[in-house]
Design an enzyme around this catalytic site. Structure first.
Site, short mmCIF file in Angstrom:
data_model
loop_
_atom_site.label_atom_id
_atom_site.label_comp_id
_atom_site.label_asym_id
_atom_site.label_seq_id
_atom_site.Cartn_x
_atom_site.Cartn_y
_atom_site.Cartn_z
N GLY A 56 -13.65 -45.41 9.05
CA GLY A 56 -14.76 -44.81 9.77
C GLY A 56 -14.33 -43.51 10.42
N GLN A 61 -14.97 -36.93 16.54
CA GLN A 61 -13.57 -36.90 16.14
C GLN A 61 -13.20 -35.64 15.36
OE1 GLN A 61 -13.64 -41.20 14.55
NE2 GLN A 61 -11.55 -40.92 15.28
N CYS A 118 -6.94 -46.01 15.82
CA CYS A 118 -7.91 -44.93 15.82
C CYS A 118 -7.27 -43.67 15.28
CB CYS A 118 -8.44 -44.69 17.24
SG CYS A 118 -9.70 -43.41 17.36
N LEU A 119 -8.02 -42.94 14.44
CA LEU A 119 -7.50 -41.70 13.88
C LEU A 119 -7.29 -40.63 14.95
CD1 LEU A 119 -9.66 -41.50 10.62
CD2 LEU A 119 -7.29 -42.28 10.85
N HIS A 160 -16.85 -49.77 16.96
CA HIS A 160 -15.83 -48.75 17.22
C HIS A 160 -16.42 -47.35 17.05
CE1 HIS A 160 -11.47 -47.35 16.95
NE2 HIS A 160 -12.14 -46.28 16.52
N GLU A 161 -17.15 -47.13 15.94
CA GLU A 161 -17.69 -45.79 15.68
C GLU A 161 -18.83 -45.45 16.64
OE1 GLU A 161 -16.02 -43.84 13.87
OE2 GLU A 161 -14.73 -45.45 13.13
N HIS A 164 -17.56 -44.18 19.84
CA HIS A 164 -17.19 -42.77 19.80
C HIS A 164 -18.37 -41.87 20.16
CE1 HIS A 164 -13.04 -42.40 18.57
NE2 HIS A 164 -13.21 -43.19 17.53
#
Length: 206
Positions: A56, A61, A118-119, A160-161, A164
């Site tokens: 994702g 991000q 997480c990226l 999670h997304e 964000h």
């Protein structure tokens, strides 16, 4: 605003500490969703997610405070995960799709705890409690209203997304005592039952 967005194929993933990751992202209008800029952005985000790789990626991000995220959990990502762990996590392949202006309208009282990363905070992971099932309303990349119900790992990815897009990171929800580098996670926790990990971190009664 859309007319001023210039998106290339390669996007930079911003890291924890960047202010955009703590902002409430703004919704997109139907006209913006249909624009060439946003359609190109979705494709660029898709490529960036693949290259990372991740399951994702949210617009904040890559530095854009917009309520847009892309998701895909490819079957090839599961090849190094045991069948037992896939069952425990209720993890199944998820096809590519974008979610725009998403809203969680229902979530289960039942909670599952698993490690997340997480990226925008690479190299670390922690146990994060999430609702096991969710119902989400959103606009598709075509601007159509859609509703989906998800469980297990897919529900976790969605939460999670969507976090964000609200300026929330997994570290805000994690069991802080389980926060670990990926090297230490691989050395000490990989493959172990969650109950054993929590006990070792003094999160469960002995």
């Amino acid at each position: 605003m859309c007319a001023r967005i210039e998106i290339g194929v390669e996007l930079e993933i911003v890291q924890t500490g960047h202010p955009v990751l703590r902002q409430q992202a703004r919704p997109l209008t139907p006209g913006e969703i249909a624009s060439k800029e946003i359609q190109k952005l979705i494709e660029s985000m898709r490529k960036t997610m693949y290259d990372a790789p991740g399951v994702g990626l949210a617009a904040p991000q890559i530095g854009l405070s917009l309520q847009l995220a892309v998701i895909e959990d490819r079957a090839e990502y599961h090849k190094d995960v045991s069948a037992e762990q896939l069952r425990e996590r209720e993890r199944r392949p998820v096809p590519f799709h974008a979610i725009i202006n998403p809203l969680i309208t229902e979530k289960s009282d039942e909670v599952a705890e698993f490690f997340e990363g997480c990226l925008s905070l690479p190299g670390f992971s922690a146990l994060v409690p999430r609702a096991r099932t969710v119902r989400v309303e959103f606009l598709s990349e075509r601007g159509m209203k859609e509703t989906l119900e998800a469980s297990g790992w897919f529900a976790r990815i969605l939460q999670h997304e969507i976090d964000h897009l609200r300026g929330t990171l997994y570290i805000d929800r994690m069991d802080a005592r389980t926060f670990a580098s990926l090297d230490n996670w691989n050395q000490f926790w990989k493959g172990k039952p969650i109950s054993e990990i929590k006990k070792a971190c003094h999160l469960a009664p002995e």
